[in-house]
Scaffold this motif. Structure first.
Motif, PDB file in Angstrom:
ATOM      1  N   GLN A   1      21.298  57.350  27.524  1.00 16.29           N
ATOM      2  CA  GLN A   1      21.791  56.612  26.356  1.00 16.29           C
ATOM      3  C   GLN A   1      22.181  55.187  26.727  1.00 16.29           C
ATOM      4  O   GLN A   1      21.871  54.238  25.996  1.00 16.29           O
ATOM      5  CB  GLN A   1      22.992  57.339  25.758  1.00 16.29           C
ATOM      6  CG  GLN A   1      22.656  58.670  25.111  1.00 16.29           C
ATOM      7  CD  GLN A   1      23.901  59.440  24.747  1.00 16.29           C
ATOM      8  OE1 GLN A   1      24.701  58.992  23.938  1.00 16.29           O
ATOM      9  NE2 GLN A   1      24.093  60.602  25.352  1.00 16.29           N
ATOM     10  N   ILE A   2      22.858  55.033  27.858  1.00 14.03           N
ATOM     11  CA  ILE A   2      23.296  53.709  28.293  1.00 14.03           C
ATOM     12  C   ILE A   2      22.099  52.795  28.530  1.00 14.03           C
ATOM     13  O   ILE A   2      22.107  51.617  28.151  1.00 14.03           O
ATOM     14  CB  ILE A   2      24.166  53.817  29.558  1.00 14.03           C
ATOM     15  CG1 ILE A   2      25.537  54.402  29.194  1.00 14.03           C
ATOM     16  CG2 ILE A   2      24.341  52.460  30.230  1.00 14.03           C
ATOM     17  CD1 ILE A   2      26.416  54.697  30.387  1.00 14.03           C
ATOM     18  N   LEU A   3      21.056  53.328  29.154  1.00 16.83           N
ATOM     19  CA  LEU A   3      19.851  52.534  29.393  1.00 16.83           C
ATOM     20  C   LEU A   3      19.254  52.051  28.078  1.00 16.83           C
ATOM     21  O   LEU A   3      18.878  50.880  27.941  1.00 16.83           O
ATOM     22  CB  LEU A   3      18.823  53.363  30.170  1.00 16.83           C
ATOM     23  CG  LEU A   3      19.105  53.599  31.651  1.00 16.83           C
ATOM     24  CD1 LEU A   3      18.103  54.599  32.227  1.00 16.83           C
ATOM     25  CD2 LEU A   3      19.024  52.286  32.430  1.00 16.83           C
ATOM     26  N   ASP A   4      19.168  52.945  27.111  1.00 19.26           N
ATOM     27  CA  ASP A   4      18.574  52.577  25.822  1.00 19.26           C
ATOM     28  C   ASP A   4      19.478  51.629  25.034  1.00 19.26           C
ATOM     29  O   ASP A   4      18.997  50.666  24.426  1.00 19.26           O
ATOM     30  CB  ASP A   4      18.287  53.827  24.995  1.00 19.26           C
ATOM     31  CG  ASP A   4      17.009  54.530  25.425  1.00 19.26           C
ATOM     32  OD1 ASP A   4      16.244  53.925  26.201  1.00 19.26           O
ATOM     33  OD2 ASP A   4      16.771  55.669  24.999  1.00 19.26           O
ATOM     34  N   TYR A   5      20.778  51.886  25.030  1.00 20.32           N
ATOM     35  CA  TYR A   5      21.688  50.997  24.316  1.00 20.32           C
ATOM     36  C   TYR A   5      21.668  49.598  24.934  1.00 20.32           C
ATOM     37  O   TYR A   5      21.730  48.587  24.227  1.00 20.32           O
ATOM     38  CB  TYR A   5      23.114  51.556  24.335  1.00 20.32           C
ATOM     39  CG  TYR A   5      23.324  52.749  23.432  1.00 20.32           C
ATOM     40  CD1 TYR A   5      22.572  52.920  22.279  1.00 20.32           C
ATOM     41  CD2 TYR A   5      24.294  53.715  23.728  1.00 20.32           C
ATOM     42  CE1 TYR A   5      22.760  54.010  21.452  1.00 20.32           C
ATOM     43  CE2 TYR A   5      24.494  54.808  22.899  1.00 20.32           C
ATOM     44  CZ  TYR A   5      23.724  54.953  21.769  1.00 20.32           C
ATOM     45  OH  TYR A   5      23.917  56.036  20.947  1.00 20.32           O
ATOM     46  N   GLY A   6      21.585  49.536  26.255  1.00 25.60           N
ATOM     47  CA  GLY A   6      21.495  48.241  26.922  1.00 25.60           C
ATOM     48  C   GLY A   6      20.226  47.507  26.539  1.00 25.60           C
ATOM     49  O   GLY A   6      20.243  46.301  26.269  1.00 25.60           O
ATOM     50  N   ALA A   7      19.112  48.231  26.499  1.00 25.18           N
ATOM     51  CA  ALA A   7      17.834  47.619  26.130  1.00 25.18           C
ATOM     52  C   ALA A   7      17.867  47.104  24.695  1.00 25.18           C
ATOM     53  O   ALA A   7      17.348  46.018  24.393  1.00 25.18           O
ATOM     54  CB  ALA A   7      16.705  48.637  26.300  1.00 25.18           C
ATOM     55  N   VAL A   8      18.490  47.872  23.808  1.00 29.59           N
ATOM     56  CA  VAL A   8      18.583  47.457  22.406  1.00 29.59           C
ATOM     57  C   VAL A   8      19.423  46.188  22.270  1.00 29.59           C
ATOM     58  O   VAL A   8      19.023  45.230  21.595  1.00 29.59           O
ATOM     59  CB  VAL A   8      19.180  48.584  21.540  1.00 29.59           C
ATOM     60  CG1 VAL A   8      19.509  48.066  20.139  1.00 29.59           C
ATOM     61  CG2 VAL A   8      18.205  49.752  21.443  1.00 29.59           C
ATOM     62  N   CYS A   9      20.579  46.156  22.917  1.00 33.80           N
ATOM     63  CA  CYS A   9      21.444  44.976  22.837  1.00 33.80           C
ATOM     64  C   CYS A   9      20.763  43.753  23.440  1.00 33.80           C
ATOM     65  O   CYS A   9      20.878  42.638  22.910  1.00 33.80           O
ATOM     66  CB  CYS A   9      22.768  45.244  23.553  1.00 33.80           C
ATOM     67  SG  CYS A   9      23.866  46.376  22.665  1.00 33.80           S
ATOM     68  N   GLU A  10      20.061  43.961  24.528  1.00 34.23           N
ATOM     69  CA  GLU A  10      19.324  42.864  25.157  1.00 34.23           C
ATOM     70  C   GLU A  10      18.281  42.311  24.184  1.00 34.23           C
ATOM     71  O   GLU A  10      18.112  41.097  24.048  1.00 34.23           O
ATOM     72  CB  GLU A  10      18.654  43.372  26.431  1.00 34.23           C
ATOM     73  CG  GLU A  10      18.246  42.293  27.398  1.00 34.23           C
ATOM     74  CD  GLU A  10      17.901  42.830  28.774  1.00 34.23           C
ATOM     75  OE1 GLU A  10      17.583  42.007  29.653  1.00 34.23           O
ATOM     76  OE2 GLU A  10      17.954  44.058  28.978  1.00 34.23           O
ATOM     77  N   GLY A  11      17.601  43.209  23.493  1.00 35.00           N
ATOM     78  CA  GLY A  11      16.599  42.781  22.526  1.00 35.00           C
ATOM     79  C   GLY A  11      17.201  42.053  21.339  1.00 35.00           C
ATOM     80  O   GLY A  11      16.656  41.047  20.867  1.00 35.00           O
ATOM     81  N   VAL A  12      18.332  42.542  20.858  1.00 31.41           N
ATOM     82  CA  VAL A  12      19.002  41.915  19.711  1.00 31.41           C
ATOM     83  C   VAL A  12      19.469  40.502  20.065  1.00 31.41           C
ATOM     84  O   VAL A  12      19.305  39.561  19.276  1.00 31.41           O
ATOM     85  CB  VAL A  12      20.193  42.783  19.249  1.00 31.41           C
ATOM     86  CG1 VAL A  12      21.067  42.029  18.256  1.00 31.41           C
ATOM     87  CG2 VAL A  12      19.687  44.080  18.620  1.00 31.41           C
ATOM     88  N   LEU A  13      20.036  40.335  21.256  1.00 29.21           N
ATOM     89  CA  LEU A  13      20.476  39.007  21.689  1.00 29.21           C
ATOM     90  C   LEU A  13      19.288  38.076  21.902  1.00 29.21           C
ATOM     91  O   LEU A  13      19.341  36.886  21.545  1.00 29.21           O
ATOM     92  CB  LEU A  13      21.287  39.112  22.984  1.00 29.21           C
ATOM     93  CG  LEU A  13      22.654  39.792  22.902  1.00 29.21           C
ATOM     94  CD1 LEU A  13      23.342  39.748  24.262  1.00 29.21           C
ATOM     95  CD2 LEU A  13      23.545  39.137  21.850  1.00 29.21           C
ATOM     96  N   SER A  14      18.215  38.599  22.473  1.00 28.34           N
ATOM     97  CA  SER A  14      17.014  37.787  22.694  1.00 28.34           C
ATOM     98  C   SER A  14      16.469  37.260  21.373  1.00 28.34           C
ATOM     99  O   SER A  14      16.089  36.088  21.262  1.00 28.34           O
ATOM    100  CB  SER A  14      15.932  38.613  23.401  1.00 28.34           C
ATOM    101  OG  SER A  14      16.307  38.944  24.707  1.00 28.34           O
ATOM    102  N   ASP A  15      16.434  38.125  20.378  1.00 21.92           N
ATOM    103  CA  ASP A  15      15.935  37.721  19.064  1.00 21.92           C
ATOM    104  C   ASP A  15      16.799  36.620  18.460  1.00 21.92           C
ATOM    105  O   ASP A  15      16.284  35.635  17.920  1.00 21.92           O
ATOM    106  CB  ASP A  15      15.901  38.932  18.135  1.00 21.92           C
ATOM    107  CG  ASP A  15      15.593  38.550  16.700  1.00 21.92           C
ATOM    108  OD1 ASP A  15      14.404  38.310  16.384  1.00 21.92           O
ATOM    109  OD2 ASP A  15      16.541  38.477  15.887  1.00 21.92           O
ATOM    110  N   ALA A  16      18.118  36.776  18.557  1.00 19.02           N
ATOM    111  CA  ALA A  16      19.027  35.777  17.990  1.00 19.02           C
ATOM    112  C   ALA A  16      18.880  34.434  18.697  1.00 19.02           C
ATOM    113  O   ALA A  16      18.864  33.372  18.052  1.00 19.02           O
ATOM    114  CB  ALA A  16      20.470  36.272  18.089  1.00 19.02           C
ATOM    115  N   LEU A  17      18.752  34.467  20.021  1.00 22.96           N
ATOM    116  CA  LEU A  17      18.622  33.220  20.772  1.00 22.96           C
ATOM    117  C   LEU A  17      17.260  32.569  20.544  1.00 22.96           C
ATOM    118  O   LEU A  17      17.153  31.338  20.505  1.00 22.96           O
ATOM    119  CB  LEU A  17      18.858  33.480  22.260  1.00 22.96           C
ATOM    120  CG  LEU A  17      20.318  33.773  22.621  1.00 22.96           C
ATOM    121  CD1 LEU A  17      20.446  34.220  24.070  1.00 22.96           C
ATOM    122  CD2 LEU A  17      21.189  32.536  22.374  1.00 22.96           C
ATOM    123  N   MET A  18      16.230  33.386  20.374  1.00 20.15           N
ATOM    124  CA  MET A  18      14.913  32.828  20.067  1.00 20.15           C
ATOM    125  C   MET A  18      14.959  32.109  18.722  1.00 20.15           C
ATOM    126  O   MET A  18      14.411  31.017  18.563  1.00 20.15           O
ATOM    127  CB  MET A  18      13.879  33.955  20.028  1.00 20.15           C
ATOM    128  CG  MET A  18      12.433  33.494  19.832  1.00 20.15           C
ATOM    129  SD  MET A  18      11.745  32.654  21.277  1.00 20.15           S
ATOM    130  CE  MET A  18      11.961  30.936  20.848  1.00 20.15           C
TER     131      MET A  18
END
Length: 206
Positions: free
Chosen positions: A79-96
């Motif tokens: 779960q931690i691996l997936d939650y981390g990946a999701v948050c990383e993706g959400v931040l990447s999208d916002a910064l892009m």
């Protein structure tokens, strides 16, 4: 010849566990159209939704199977691996979105190394494929830059850092039913808070 696992375990039991694991979890389509609706790329939005759904399904599966000890820790790590990946993706999208739209006001996003202002660490954002440059950045970099730009606040940045540390570590502390629930719920909330923060920031910066 060994019997198929379905025959050994019982298809009825397998179906019951699967039904329980899926119960009360929004579908991938639901997550795509609600929680992650603000993600720009439809394909990326879908991928993030699938990853998030998978983490929630693993959580429910752990409850259904009453996992304990080593097995419980394995479920938490997944779960931690997936939650981390999701948050990383959400931040990447916002910064892009922020970089492409000219909304960046800080300095850290211009440098690949956190805290550095050295010329050889400078990132060239004046390129056509800005996403490729952003994809090279670390989770920590995304957190620091997102906080500097006001996309997330200090409290959420701290929670994301804890998630990042947990994802990179192997020791998860006590493995008890209570700890299982608390750990899963804690990082589940970090995902939702990250989505809320980035959604609100985007809405305020059209």
């Amino acid at each position: 010849m060994a019997k198929p696992i379905q025959e050994q375990f019982g298809q009825t039991i397998i179906d019951a566990v699967d039904t329980f694991a899926r119960k009360d979890i929004p579908t991938v389509d639901d997550f795509t159209n609600t929680t992650f609706a603000h993600i720009h790329s439809p394909a990326f939005r879908r991928k993030i939704a699938e990853t998030f759904y998978g983490a929630r399904w693993i959580y429910k599966l752990g409850l259904a199977l009453l996992v304990k000890d080593v097995e419980r820790s394995a479920h938490i790590r997944a779960q931690i691996l997936d939650y981390g990946a999701v948050c990383e993706g959400v931040l990447s999208d916002a910064l892009m979105y922020a970089i492409a739209g000219g909304h960046m006001n800080g300095n850290q996003y211009m440098y690949s190394v956190i805290g550095s202002t050295r010329h050889n660490h400078r990132i060239n954002w004046n390129v056509q494929n800005k996403l490729r440059s952003l994809q090279k950045r670390t989770f920590q970099w995304l957190i620091v830059v997102a906080q500097e730009e006001g996309i997330i606040d200090a409290a959420l940045a701290g929670d994301l850092d804890k998630l990042r540390d947990a994802r990179n570590g192997i020791h998860l502390g006590k493995s008890t039913p209570k700890a299982y629930l608390e750990t899963s719920q804690k990082y589940y909330k970090v995902v939702l808070d990250s989505c809320s923060a980035t959604r609100l920031w985007k809405a305020a910066h059209p």
